[in-house]
Design a protein around this motif. Structure first.
Motif, PDB file in Angstrom:
ATOM      1  N   GLY A 305       0.720  -1.259  -0.029  1.00 52.62           N
ATOM      2  CA  GLY A 305      -0.066  -0.093  -0.008  1.00 52.62           C
ATOM      3  C   GLY A 305       0.717   1.294   0.059  1.00 52.62           C
ATOM      4  O   GLY A 305       0.512   2.172  -0.776  1.00 52.62           O
ATOM      5  N   LEU A 306       1.786   1.351   0.689  1.00 56.36           N
ATOM      6  CA  LEU A 306       2.537   2.404   0.889  1.00 56.36           C
ATOM      7  C   LEU A 306       3.609   2.674  -0.402  1.00 56.36           C
ATOM      8  O   LEU A 306       3.699   3.935  -0.870  1.00 56.36           O
ATOM      9  CB  LEU A 306       3.607   2.382   2.136  1.00 56.36           C
ATOM     10  CG  LEU A 306       2.870   2.286   3.547  1.00 56.36           C
ATOM     11  CD1 LEU A 306       3.956   2.095   4.620  1.00 56.36           C
ATOM     12  CD2 LEU A 306       2.153   3.713   3.468  1.00 56.36           C
ATOM     13  N   ALA A 307       3.946   1.443  -0.876  1.00 54.08           N
ATOM     14  CA  ALA A 307       4.739   1.797  -2.063  1.00 54.08           C
ATOM     15  C   ALA A 307       4.127   2.259  -3.358  1.00 54.08           C
ATOM     16  O   ALA A 307       4.213   3.165  -3.962  1.00 54.08           O
ATOM     17  CB  ALA A 307       5.298   0.559  -2.400  1.00 54.08           C
ATOM     18  N   ALA A 308       2.756   1.592  -3.276  1.00 51.97           N
ATOM     19  CA  ALA A 308       1.638   2.209  -4.360  1.00 51.97           C
ATOM     20  C   ALA A 308       1.260   3.618  -4.296  1.00 51.97           C
ATOM     21  O   ALA A 308       1.132   4.211  -5.131  1.00 51.97           O
ATOM     22  CB  ALA A 308       0.410   1.385  -4.479  1.00 51.97           C
ATOM     23  N   ALA A 309       1.117   3.666  -3.171  1.00 48.19           N
ATOM     24  CA  ALA A 309       0.731   5.372  -2.543  1.00 48.19           C
ATOM     25  C   ALA A 309       1.904   6.402  -3.069  1.00 48.19           C
ATOM     26  O   ALA A 309       1.759   7.459  -3.741  1.00 48.19           O
ATOM     27  CB  ALA A 309       0.569   5.430  -1.165  1.00 48.19           C
ATOM     28  N   GLY A 310       3.309   5.942  -2.787  1.00 47.12           N
ATOM     29  CA  GLY A 310       4.197   6.653  -3.276  1.00 47.12           C
ATOM     30  C   GLY A 310       4.188   7.061  -4.840  1.00 47.12           C
ATOM     31  O   GLY A 310       4.537   7.817  -5.341  1.00 47.12           O
ATOM     32  N   ALA A 311       3.735   5.809  -5.649  1.00 46.25           N
ATOM     33  CA  ALA A 311       3.831   5.906  -7.117  1.00 46.25           C
ATOM     34  C   ALA A 311       2.486   6.792  -7.506  1.00 46.25           C
ATOM     35  O   ALA A 311       2.686   7.550  -8.456  1.00 46.25           O
ATOM     36  CB  ALA A 311       3.347   4.430  -7.572  1.00 46.25           C
ATOM     37  N   VAL A 312       1.318   6.889  -6.599  1.00 48.15           N
ATOM     38  CA  VAL A 312       0.613   7.970  -7.044  1.00 48.15           C
ATOM     39  C   VAL A 312       0.594   9.330  -6.740  1.00 48.15           C
ATOM     40  O   VAL A 312       0.563  10.327  -7.483  1.00 48.15           O
ATOM     41  CB  VAL A 312      -0.718   7.546  -6.164  1.00 48.15           C
ATOM     42  CG1 VAL A 312      -1.804   8.316  -6.244  1.00 48.15           C
ATOM     43  CG2 VAL A 312      -1.514   6.190  -6.509  1.00 48.15           C
ATOM     44  N   VAL A 313       1.791   9.585  -5.728  1.00 42.31           N
ATOM     45  CA  VAL A 313       2.228  10.862  -5.331  1.00 42.31           C
ATOM     46  C   VAL A 313       3.012  11.320  -6.670  1.00 42.31           C
ATOM     47  O   VAL A 313       3.060  12.249  -6.923  1.00 42.31           O
ATOM     48  CB  VAL A 313       2.718  10.801  -4.140  1.00 42.31           C
ATOM     49  CG1 VAL A 313       3.553  12.109  -3.777  1.00 42.31           C
ATOM     50  CG2 VAL A 313       1.774  10.672  -2.954  1.00 42.31           C
ATOM     51  N   MET A 314       3.939  10.429  -7.037  1.00 38.63           N
ATOM     52  CA  MET A 314       4.812  10.826  -8.140  1.00 38.63           C
ATOM     53  C   MET A 314       3.927  11.128  -9.405  1.00 38.63           C
ATOM     54  O   MET A 314       4.214  12.046 -10.190  1.00 38.63           O
ATOM     55  CB  MET A 314       5.688   9.502  -8.643  1.00 38.63           C
ATOM     56  CG  MET A 314       6.762   9.829  -9.403  1.00 38.63           C
ATOM     57  SD  MET A 314       7.748  11.011  -8.917  1.00 38.63           S
ATOM     58  CE  MET A 314       8.611  10.456  -7.336  1.00 38.63           C
ATOM     59  N   ALA A 315       2.828  10.444  -9.546  1.00 41.17           N
ATOM     60  CA  ALA A 315       1.957  10.622 -10.830  1.00 41.17           C
ATOM     61  C   ALA A 315       1.272  11.771 -10.722  1.00 41.17           C
ATOM     62  O   ALA A 315       1.199  13.010 -11.536  1.00 41.17           O
ATOM     63  CB  ALA A 315       0.910   9.726 -10.827  1.00 41.17           C
ATOM     64  N   VAL A 316       0.876  12.570  -9.454  1.00 43.99           N
ATOM     65  CA  VAL A 316       0.244  13.679  -9.193  1.00 43.99           C
ATOM     66  C   VAL A 316       1.255  14.773  -9.395  1.00 43.99           C
ATOM     67  O   VAL A 316       1.087  16.010 -10.133  1.00 43.99           O
ATOM     68  CB  VAL A 316      -0.015  13.822  -7.801  1.00 43.99           C
ATOM     69  CG1 VAL A 316      -0.392  15.319  -7.373  1.00 43.99           C
ATOM     70  CG2 VAL A 316      -1.312  12.895  -7.371  1.00 43.99           C
ATOM     71  N   LEU A 317       2.704  14.661  -8.911  1.00 38.23           N
ATOM     72  CA  LEU A 317       3.618  15.648  -8.945  1.00 38.23           C
ATOM     73  C   LEU A 317       4.193  15.980 -10.561  1.00 38.23           C
ATOM     74  O   LEU A 317       4.457  16.894 -11.082  1.00 38.23           O
ATOM     75  CB  LEU A 317       4.921  15.427  -8.268  1.00 38.23           C
ATOM     76  CG  LEU A 317       4.895  15.466  -6.676  1.00 38.23           C
ATOM     77  CD1 LEU A 317       5.942  14.757  -6.071  1.00 38.23           C
ATOM     78  CD2 LEU A 317       4.344  16.656  -5.933  1.00 38.23           C
ATOM     79  N   ILE A 318       4.008  14.757 -11.223  1.00 39.52           N
ATOM     80  CA  ILE A 318       4.363  15.063 -12.643  1.00 39.52           C
ATOM     81  C   ILE A 318       3.345  15.693 -13.338  1.00 39.52           C
ATOM     82  O   ILE A 318       3.483  16.450 -14.411  1.00 39.52           O
ATOM     83  CB  ILE A 318       4.767  13.664 -13.296  1.00 39.52           C
ATOM     84  CG1 ILE A 318       6.072  13.149 -12.782  1.00 39.52           C
ATOM     85  CG2 ILE A 318       4.695  13.488 -14.831  1.00 39.52           C
ATOM     86  CD1 ILE A 318       6.470  11.602 -13.321  1.00 39.52           C
ATOM     87  N   SER A 319       2.071  15.222 -13.123  1.00 37.87           N
ATOM     88  CA  SER A 319       1.016  16.077 -13.952  1.00 37.87           C
ATOM     89  C   SER A 319       1.055  17.521 -13.538  1.00 37.87           C
ATOM     90  O   SER A 319       0.493  18.191 -14.399  1.00 37.87           O
ATOM     91  CB  SER A 319      -0.229  15.235 -13.504  1.00 37.87           C
ATOM     92  OG  SER A 319      -0.738  15.633 -12.114  1.00 37.87           O
ATOM     93  N   LEU A 320       1.503  17.800 -12.490  1.00 40.57           N
ATOM     94  CA  LEU A 320       1.421  19.371 -12.067  1.00 40.57           C
ATOM     95  C   LEU A 320       2.557  20.303 -12.688  1.00 40.57           C
ATOM     96  O   LEU A 320       2.577  21.257 -12.608  1.00 40.57           O
ATOM     97  CB  LEU A 320       1.229  19.573 -10.507  1.00 40.57           C
ATOM     98  CG  LEU A 320       0.118  18.729  -9.927  1.00 40.57           C
ATOM     99  CD1 LEU A 320       0.126  19.109  -8.446  1.00 40.57           C
ATOM    100  CD2 LEU A 320      -1.201  19.672 -10.490  1.00 40.57           C
ATOM    101  N   THR A 321       3.847  19.379 -12.797  1.00 46.77           N
ATOM    102  CA  THR A 321       5.020  20.114 -13.411  1.00 46.77           C
ATOM    103  C   THR A 321       5.423  19.654 -14.731  1.00 46.77           C
ATOM    104  O   THR A 321       5.738  20.433 -15.554  1.00 46.77           O
ATOM    105  CB  THR A 321       6.060  19.993 -12.123  1.00 46.77           C
ATOM    106  OG1 THR A 321       6.192  18.521 -12.068  1.00 46.77           O
ATOM    107  CG2 THR A 321       5.356  20.460 -10.837  1.00 46.77           C
ATOM    108  N   LEU A 322       5.736  18.362 -14.963  1.00 48.14           N
ATOM    109  CA  LEU A 322       6.182  17.987 -16.172  1.00 48.14           C
ATOM    110  C   LEU A 322       5.325  18.149 -17.258  1.00 48.14           C
ATOM    111  O   LEU A 322       5.706  18.482 -18.478  1.00 48.14           O
ATOM    112  CB  LEU A 322       6.667  16.475 -15.981  1.00 48.14           C
ATOM    113  CG  LEU A 322       7.342  15.876 -17.269  1.00 48.14           C
ATOM    114  CD1 LEU A 322       8.451  16.836 -17.742  1.00 48.14           C
ATOM    115  CD2 LEU A 322       7.858  14.358 -17.104  1.00 48.14           C
TER     116      LEU A 322
END
Length: 731
Positions: A305-322
């Motif tokens: 759960g925590l590893a997948a949550a980290g992947a989701v956080v990464m997806a959010v950050l990328i959608s807002l910046t990259l």
């Protein structure tokens, strides 16, 4: 929130080179860390708080030097029809095998079945257990080849020889080619939705970057936190799905803002401020659901759960910046071909498919609501027959030697032979430990459903003993679970009579204990996750009834999805089409796992769809018109997002591992039902019936709840329309 994200999007647009280089640097740095990090240790997962785990811990303390985690191979020998395995010729072949196997490197012992009495009553079958000093992942190719050669020589003699256990067990890939097909389908859906290769490719590119960073981080931290390959599978599955969806929502809103006449930089800012706000809160709901898996108290589930949550956080950050940065490089390439050719961008039509469907629901809200509830309720009916367990070799294909070994042993020694119970006796407080152990062994042998018990084995101190009890039924049979509970229920009387106590363990008991622990944790988990998400949606929509409706819709979709899993993997409907080799109990962690992930994904669609309705209502639309407006702008992209998730999750149905196959099917079914039945039918029907009451909130609560401005009311700056620059580099 909207203002901050708008400024962030504009900054990424203006400083696009720096933004891109920063993400490239992050990817390279994390990748280098993954390459240089020490390999993860093959750790045995523990299940704290259950009796069977306590018994295993006791065995490690009282029987030091026993390598319980070492790999083993159970080699099964079956004589040809009409012959006996005990004949001189067959006996010589088996004894030669035992001698050869014992000489292998990393082998601690090879048991002679004739000395160990491991021969069936009809003398048709015998088995030898080969134990290794190392875990399965640490066995060398030389060790495996030596054992395989000895097995091959025994087969050449005319005996049927099959192998179970962990030493030579095959390890199928998680997704393989099917996962690639899912990504391909996602690309096609994006291309049809946007009508532009660049618009279709950008979400895929950014999602792959996000998954790459997440997976590299998992590899880099695997040894430190004990992360496994299964952990990475879930993170890649969810990271890819939400990464594509989140980027797609930002790109879609960018195209919409361009159609309203905004210049590229302003459109990026508005898209990041509005769609980006929805992405943030949708991502938070997913993270809450995944991080909430730690409530269950199962370390493996917590890590996943925590590893997948980290992947989701990464997806959010990328959608807002990259994503804004890449839009800065190709501001016109993501527009439709028609817009690029004509130099004019047309706003979405008022009578598109989403609007027409919304008006259909608005005319017949009661009918649509009843049909959706009844349909989902019918699919949920199989949940009443849900049986939890942990599928083993019995669910593998009959083409595998592990499955054939399982079947041969079950036929020769009885169905319970593949799932013996291990009884650990603590006799240090007994006046006569040997007599106490003998009494306990006799009492358990007399239990209805026990066909045999083995002689007890004492430790050096003589205060602890262990023996096995073979049930009459298979490991996943409900009667076996009843037997374990009956033995434990009789324990107080046996303890008082002998002065000793015992614990029941073994693989079968572990699966039973884990199933009961998961069931007990399901309601607390639901309370924590739904409660936190309710508060989050209350802040987003400033409504009491909308979050309540979202929670009810989620329960309908998750129960229907779980019912579909039971119908396929337990009842067998359509099992052949999905490559399910054998039906049986549902993986014991599947319900809570499905609840956690599906809740987060369901709230994604709730936020994206209802946020546009809320935005239209805040800007003056009537309740019914706000529903139509929300569908006008969001229905097409939500449908595309759902199709992408279904494609990605369906790719994992092609996995050889039954657990991953079941997870992939469950998630795909849940997304299908939630997106197309709950969010597209149940939600607008309920909102239509509620009218203005849907957006009601008590004044005292309205004063307490912070304003986050997801609708982008603060974004009042509008630049004049700017014609499209028809440059080949942008096309």
């Amino acid at each position: 929130m909207a203002t901050f994200l708008c400024r962030l999007g504009r900054l990424a647009f203006r400083r696009r080179l720096i933004a891109v280089l920063l993400w490239v640097g992050v990817l390279a740095g994390v990748g280098a860390a993954a390459v240089t990090a020490p390999a993860a240790e093959d750790q045995t997962e523990t299940m704290p708080g259950i009796e069977s785990q306590q018994a295993f811990d006791l065995l490690e303390q009282r029987f030091p030097g026993t390598n319980a985690d070492g790999a083993s191979a159970r080699v099964v020998f079956v004589a040809p029809d009409g012959q006996k395995i005990t004949s001189a010729a067959h006996r010589a072949v088996i004894e030669k095998f035992v001698s050869e196997a014992a000489d292998g490197s990393q082998v601690s012992s090879a048991v002679d079945p004739f000395q160990a009495k491991a021969v069936s009553k009809d003398a048709s079958t015998a088995y030898s257990t080969v134990s290794f000093t190392e875990k399965a992942d640490d066995l060398t190719d030389t060790s495996k080849s030596h054992l395989e050669t000895a097995i091959g020589q025994a087969r050449d003699s005319g005996l049927t020889v099959e192998v179970g256990g962990t030493a030579l067990a095959s390890k199928p890939a998680a997704g393989g080619a099917a996962e690639a097909i899912g990504i391909g389908i996602a690309a096609v859906v994006l291309l049809i939705t946007f009508g532009s290769l660049a618009a279709a490719g950008l979400p895929l590119l950014t999602a792959v970057v996000g998954v790459g960073i997440s997976m590299a981080a998992i590899l880099a931290l695997a040894r430190a936190f004990g992360l496994s390959a299964t952990t990475g599978t879930l993170a890649s599955m969810l990271g890819l799905a939400v990464g594509i969806d989140y980027a797609m929502f930002v790109v879609s809103r960018y195209r919409e803002e361009r159609s309203k006449g905004h210049a590229p930089q302003e459109a990026v800012g508005l898209a990041t401020g509005t769609a980006g706000s929805a992405v943030v809160f949708a991502g938070l709901t997913v993270v809450i659901a995944l991080a909430g898996l730690s409530v269950v108290g199962i370390p493996m589930l917590t890590k996943m759960g925590l590893a997948a949550a980290g992947a989701v956080v990464m997806a959010v950050l990328i959608s807002l910046t990259l994503v804004p940065a890449l839009l800065g490089w190709w501001p016109n390439a993501v527009l439709s071909r028609k817009a690029r050719r004509s130099g004019r961008i047309e706003e979405a039509g008022e009578h598109n498919g989403g609007t027409r469907w919304a008006r259909f629901v608005l005319r017949r809200p009661v009918t649509v609501l009843l049909l959706s509830v009844v349909g989902l309720g019918a699919l949920a009916v199989p949940v009443m027959d849900l049986q939890l367990g942990m599928p083993g070799d019995e669910v593998k294909a009959t083409s595998t030697t592990e499955r054939r070994a399982y079947d041969d042993l079950a036929e020769a020694f009885g169905p319970g032979f593949n799932g013996p119970l291990m009884i650990v006796v603590q006799a240090e407080d007994a006046a006569d430990p040997e007599a106490a152990v003998s009494t306990i062994s006799g009492k358990i042998a007399d239990e209805q459903g026990v066909v045999a018990v083995s002689p007890p084995r004492f430790n050096k101190a003589g205060d602890t003993a262990v023996f096995s009890a073979t049930p009459a039924t298979g490991p996943s049979d409900k009667k076996t679970q009843d037997l374990v509970n009956a033995i434990r229920d009789d324990r107080p009387g046996i303890d008082s009579a002998t002065g000793a106590t015992f614990k029941v363990t073994g693989t079968t008991a572990v699966n039973i204990d884990v199933s009961e622990k998961v069931q007990a944790a399901l309601i607390p988990y639901l309370a924590v996750v739904v409660g936190l998400a309710f508060v989050l949606l209350l802040v987003v929509f400033r409504s009491v009834l909308v979050p309540l409706k979202a929670a009810l819709g989620f329960l309908l979709s998750v129960l229907a999805a779980l019912g579909s899993v039971v119908a396929v993997f337990q009842w067998g409907y359509g099992a052949d089409l999905l490559g399910v080799n054998e039906t049986g109990p549902i993986m014991n962690m599947m319900p809570i796992f499905l609840v956690g992930i599906v809740f987060g994904l369901a709230m994604d669609y709730e936020v994206f769809l209802v946020a546009r309705m809320r935005e239209a209502y805040v800007h003056g639309d009537r309740p019914g018109q706000a529903i139509a407006t929300g569908f006008r702008y969001s229905a097409r992209v939500v449908v595309a997002a759902a199709l992408i998730m279904i494609a990605v999750f369906s790719g994992f149905i092609g996995a050889g591992e039954s657990m991953i196959k079941m997870i992939g099917f469950g998630l795909a079914a849940a997304v299908l039902l939630d997106a197309f039945v709950v969010r597209m039918a149940f939600v607008p029907a309920v909102l239509a019936l509620l009218g203005k009451a849907a957006w009601w909130m008590p004044r005292w609560l309205d004063r307490l709840v912070p304003t986050v401005d997801v609708e982008g009311e603060s974004l009042t700056r509008h630049e004049p329309a700017v014609p499209i620059e028809r440059e080949s580099a942008h096309v």
